[in-house]
Scaffold this motif. Structure first.
Motif, short mmCIF file in Angstrom:
data_model
loop_
_atom_site.label_atom_id
_atom_site.label_comp_id
_atom_site.label_asym_id
_atom_site.label_seq_id
_atom_site.Cartn_x
_atom_site.Cartn_y
_atom_site.Cartn_z
N ILE A 192 43.92 30.19 68.02
CA ILE A 192 45.21 30.96 67.58
C ILE A 192 45.01 32.31 66.94
O ILE A 192 44.33 32.18 66.11
N ALA A 193 44.93 33.35 67.96
CA ALA A 193 44.44 34.73 67.33
C ALA A 193 45.77 35.58 67.11
O ALA A 193 46.78 35.80 67.75
N ASN A 194 45.46 36.30 65.93
CA ASN A 194 46.36 37.36 65.57
C ASN A 194 47.72 37.06 65.71
O ASN A 194 48.75 37.62 66.47
N SER A 195 48.35 35.98 64.91
CA SER A 195 49.62 35.17 65.29
C SER A 195 50.01 35.05 64.22
O SER A 195 49.76 35.27 62.76
N SER A 196 51.29 34.23 64.12
CA SER A 196 52.19 33.59 63.19
C SER A 196 52.77 32.50 63.22
O SER A 196 53.09 32.16 64.58
N ALA A 197 52.92 31.54 62.33
CA ALA A 197 53.77 30.55 62.63
C ALA A 197 55.34 30.78 62.05
O ALA A 197 56.18 29.91 62.80
#
Length: 254
Positions: A109-114
């Motif tokens: 999971i790269a450069n992401s958000s939950a």
């Protein structure tokens, strides 16, 4: 079944690459070229993006994850894959992993958000696209995607133009549906159920999904690891060699 544009290259363990909002599978060109030396690399355009089908109506990240599951089932024929998602692709990974663990050897999971605590910037973006089209938000988006230093190089300048053109070419209605899907994400609880090996990559200069968002995901996903890369939001575009090395080192450690 949604008609998705899929490109397959190389031979070896299967890696599936899932791109960011407003991009297409060519976002992965640099990484894919390196990985394909020793892997089967499968890239696809999300629905409403690139050469994939534009589907009217509301969208959720779970739908994008189900699209990804169909790609994996078709391309891997039962072999679990390494799934690598960046930004919206990383959100796809978060929706995919709890529901379809048997399809996965690992997720990145790269450069992401939950989760986005404030949906107002997304509402503003949607209103701008509704009123003025995708071209109105393209320069600002590309400025967040890449560092100024990278864009000042010939390679970076060319990448910025390619990304800008791909974004402007994205169907406005499809883009708005995708924006709304991203704005609504909340994987804070479901991430605790992810059981496949997980690497989270943060860009140290990522203003769109700052490192604190990656740290929050690592805190929720049992056994996950955090790696950082000196780049803005599209770290895989800006630093393909370093990005690929992080992937390979992670897979070797499993």
């Amino acid at each position: 079944m949604t008609r998705l544009n899929v490109v397959r290259e190389g031979n070896g363990p299967i890696v599936v690459l899932s791109h960011a909002l407003g991009c297409d599978l060519h976002m992965w060109d640099g990484v894919a070229a390196l990985l394909a030396r020793a892997h089967t690399v499968v890239r696809y355009d999300h629905r409403n993006h690139g050469a994939s089908e534009v589907i009217a109506g509301p969208l959720t990240l779970q739908t994008l994850a189900d699209d990804a599951a169909e790609v994996i089932e078709r391309e891997a024929q039962g072999e679990p894959v390494h799934f690598v998602g960046l930004s919206m692709g990383g959100m796809t990974a978060q929706a995919l992993a709890p529901k379809h663990p048997k399809l996965l050897r690992s997720v990145v999971i790269a450069n992401s958000s939950a989760h986005y605590p404030d949906a107002a910037p997304w509402r503003t973006r949607v209103e701008t696209v509704q009123a003025q089209g995708v071209a109105a938000i393209a320069p600002g988006a590309v400025a967040r995607w890449l560092t100024p230093e990278y864009v000042s190089t010939p390679e970076g300048a060319a990448a910025a133009v390619t990304l800008h053109d791909a974004l402007v070419g994205t169907d406005a209605v499809g883009y708005i549906a995708s924006c709304n899907a991203v704005a609504a994400i909340d994987f804070r609880e479901s991430n605790r159920r992810i059981s496949v090996p997980t690497l989270v990559i943060a860009g140290t200069r990522d203003e769109a999904t700052p490192p604190s968002m990656s740290e929050a995901m690592v805190a929720a996903i049992r056994g996950s690891r955090l790696a950082t890369i000196e780049a803005a939001h599209l770290s895989a575009v800006e630093r393909p060699v370093e990005f690929t090395q992080l992937l390979v080192d992670f897979w070797r450690s499993l």
